[in-house]
Design a protein around this motif. Structure first.
Motif, PDB file in Angstrom:
ATOM      1  N   ILE A  88       0.842  -1.208   0.000  1.00  0.00           N
ATOM      2  CA  ILE A  88       0.000   0.000   0.000  1.00  0.00           C
ATOM      3  C   ILE A  88       0.869   1.247   0.000  1.00  0.00           C
ATOM      4  O   ILE A  88       0.593   2.215  -0.714  1.00  0.00           O
ATOM      5  CB  ILE A  88      -0.948   0.000   1.222  1.00  0.00           C
ATOM      6  N   TYR A 124       0.773   3.619  -3.225  1.00  0.00           N
ATOM      7  CA  TYR A 124      -0.346   4.374  -2.664  1.00  0.00           C
ATOM      8  C   TYR A 124      -1.089   5.200  -3.716  1.00  0.00           C
ATOM      9  O   TYR A 124      -2.322   5.125  -3.822  1.00  0.00           O
ATOM     10  CB  TYR A 124       0.146   5.282  -1.532  1.00  0.00           C
ATOM     11  N   LEU A 141      -2.951   2.900  -6.245  1.00  0.00           N
ATOM     12  CA  LEU A 141      -4.115   2.243  -5.645  1.00  0.00           C
ATOM     13  C   LEU A 141      -5.233   3.232  -5.380  1.00  0.00           C
ATOM     14  O   LEU A 141      -6.416   2.933  -5.613  1.00  0.00           O
ATOM     15  CB  LEU A 141      -3.696   1.553  -4.342  1.00  0.00           C
ATOM     16  N   LYS A 142      -4.877   4.414  -4.916  1.00  0.00           N
ATOM     17  CA  LYS A 142      -5.886   5.420  -4.579  1.00  0.00           C
ATOM     18  C   LYS A 142      -6.630   5.921  -5.808  1.00  0.00           C
ATOM     19  O   LYS A 142      -7.850   6.136  -5.774  1.00  0.00           O
ATOM     20  CB  LYS A 142      -5.206   6.593  -3.860  1.00  0.00           C
ATOM     21  N   PHE A 159      -7.146  -1.685  -3.501  1.00  0.00           N
ATOM     22  CA  PHE A 159      -6.802  -0.925  -2.303  1.00  0.00           C
ATOM     23  C   PHE A 159      -7.645  -1.420  -1.122  1.00  0.00           C
ATOM     24  O   PHE A 159      -7.123  -1.733  -0.036  1.00  0.00           O
ATOM     25  CB  PHE A 159      -7.064   0.557  -2.570  1.00  0.00           C
TER      26      PHE A 159
END
Length: 534
Positions: free
Chosen positions: A390, A394, A397-398, A405
């Motif tokens: 993650i 990050y 995924l966001k 996520f």
């Protein structure tokens, strides 16, 4: 060893699983159900408090009312401070006065303070929040006492074959409490929404906050008293644990009578053997003898719980990205006050049901097959791995893969609970001798709450501006924290299938003193050392 062991202790270790064991799990577990409900229900209504008491119509940004950061931290965190304090106080008291005598006090305190949390001495924001924080501190104080006492009582009642599963089952009720915190808030807010509809904040800033919401948050908090009340009578009917009565109070006759009655078996009193047993184990916590025997174990249980809770209480860093992706919440201006409570509660309920709850019960069913050490080791490793992914990915995924996520986020919760969040509760109840068992569990749990405060305040404050780079850095640091927990796990030893007296050396053996997973001595050498001491 067998000749040196008291009959009452041997009877407890070898007793078949009976209805009384189930009753003890329910009685102790309902305490943890109450603990979790009381600690987590505040998260469902904290935004409502901001809308009700901190809305500023002159604010040029035209945002809904929000608790100022220091006040929000205090409202959420004051119970953690109370819990840490209560753990240390009641844990020590449980060893001095007995488990049963103190067990009722914590429950009464929880009932009174849960009810009083919904009351206010005045109508201003300052008086309402001040009253809330005062009683939530003492609520946390009572909750803190439940940690060492419930774990110690369950470990001292259980037989050695199912002890880990029984203690884990008590702790698993925390997951049920979190689910009910979300469920109760969700149901009540939905009822209030049906009775008192209102426009979204962006459509009408004033009338979007229903004044009836002031009743809602009070009812949600006060309902935390109900489960504690239902078990008070049964908690008071429980006899003192046989181990405390025999080893600490020195009353072998009463211990044999109490345990013989609840386990429906005949037990010899053995006064002469009890005197010999007590003499071997008559040393205080703050002594060189304790450190030589159990120092590494205490460092291991305190450090792993501390490191776990830093990560565990920081896991809501990414909720603002995940919950909208799952369609669970909308932005604050798009909903009214009661709708926001409903959506926040629903999100908590879904995450607890799908991510948190299963992990607890995987531990219950597998802890006696896999063992505490492996579950804790794998849990820390998997948490670290998922947080590392993650943290590195990050932004991707966001923005581009929100369901992946959410999956990684859920798996992190799963392996926290099918891992160190459960085992750090179990191990301190097994590793230490009866004379200081409650105190050592309290020290370990308090170290955990210290970590929780770092996660809730330090990490959260660092990422307060929601800067993506800061959040990314924080998650990577948490991944490293979990790996430290992985390493510190080697300071404890596997306790599966062994009696409490064998684990702690109370049976007169010396071979298991400070025995850790890093010990290099072969089992035969340990057994030889123990036999020489006997």
């Amino acid at each position: 060893m067998s000749n040196n062991k008291l009959a009452v202790l041997n009877a407890l270790d070898t007793a078949r699983t009976q209805w009384y064991h189930v009753t003890a799990i329910v009685i102790a577990g309902m305490g943890f159900f109450t603990d979790a409900y009381d600690l987590f229900c505040i998260s469902t209504v904290s935004k409502l408090l901001g809308r009700l008491y901190y809305y500023d119509p002159a604010n040029p940004k035209h945002n809904p009312g929000k608790l100022p950061t220091p006040i929000n931290n205090f409202v959420i965190g004051v119970a953690l401070v109370g819990t840490l304090t209560g753990q240390l106080f009641f844990g020590w008291l449980g060893d001095k006065l007995g488990r049963k005598k103190v067990y009722g006090i914590t429950l009464i305190l929880m009932v009174i303070c849960a009810i009083c949390s919904g009351l206010s001495f005045g109508s201003s924001a300052r008086s309402v929040i001040g009253t809330l924080c005062f009683f939530r501190f003492w609520l946390g104080f009572g909750i803190g006492g439940d940690y060492p006492l419930s774990a110690t009582i369950m470990s001292e009642y259980a037989n050695k074959k199912t002890r880990g599963a029984f203690i884990a089952a008590v702790f698993a009720m925390q997951g049920v409490g979190i689910i009910f915190a979300g469920l109760v808030s969700m149901i009540l807010s939905k009822i209030f929404l049906q009775l008192f509809p209102a426009p979204a904040f962006e459509d009408d800033e004033i009338f979007s906050t229903q004044p009836e919401g002031d009743y809602l948050w009070r009812i949600v908090l006060m309902l935390g008293a109900l489960p504690a009340l239902t078990t008070y009578y049964w908690r008071m009917k429980m006899p003192e644990t046989g181990r405390y009565t025999a080893i600490i109070e020195g009353n072998a006759k009463q211990a044999a009578s109490d345990m013989g009655r609840v386990l429906d078996i005949e037990i010899d009193e053995e006064h002469d053997k009890l005197a010999q047993f007590k003499e071997v184990n008559n040393y205080p916590l703050l002594s060189r003898e304790f450190f030589q025997r159990h120092g590494l174990h205490l460092i291991g249980t305190m450090s792993t719980w501390f490191l776990l809770d830093i990560a565990f209480y920081s896991q809501n860093l990414t909720q603002k990205d995940i919950f909208p992706a799952m369609g669970l919440v909308h932005k604050a201006p798009q909903v009214n006050a009661l709708r926001e409570v409903f959506e926040t509660s629903r999100a908590m309920f879904v995450v607890a049901l799908l991510g948190t709850f299963p992990g607890y019960w995987f531990t219950v069913f597998l802890i006696e097959k896999i063992g505490r050490f492996i579950i804790q080791l794998v849990g820390f490793f998997m948490m670290s791995l998922f947080m590392l992914i993650i943290g590195i990915k990050y932004d991707y995924l966001k923005n581009d893969n929100k369901w992946l996520f959410a999956t990684l986020y859920g798996l992190t919760f799963f392996f926290a609970n099918f891992g160190p969040n459960s085992t750090t509760f179990v191990l301190p109840a097994e590793l230490f001798p009866t004379r200081v068992r409650s105190t050592c569990h309290a020290l370990s749990a308090a170290a955990g709450k210290a970590g929780a405060m770092i996660g809730a305040f330090v990490v959260q404050s660092y990422t307060l501006d929601e800067d993506s780079k800061k959040i990314q850095h924080a998650i990577l640091v948490l991944a490293f924290t979990n790996m430290l927990g992985f390493c510190c796990t080697f300071l404890v030893t596997e306790t599966k299938g062994r009696s409490l007296e064998e684990i702690s050396g109370e049976d007169g053996g010396v071979g298991h003193y400070n025995d850790t997973q890093m010990s290099s001595r072969p089992t035969g050498a340990r057994q030889s050392g123990r036999m020489e001491a006997i």
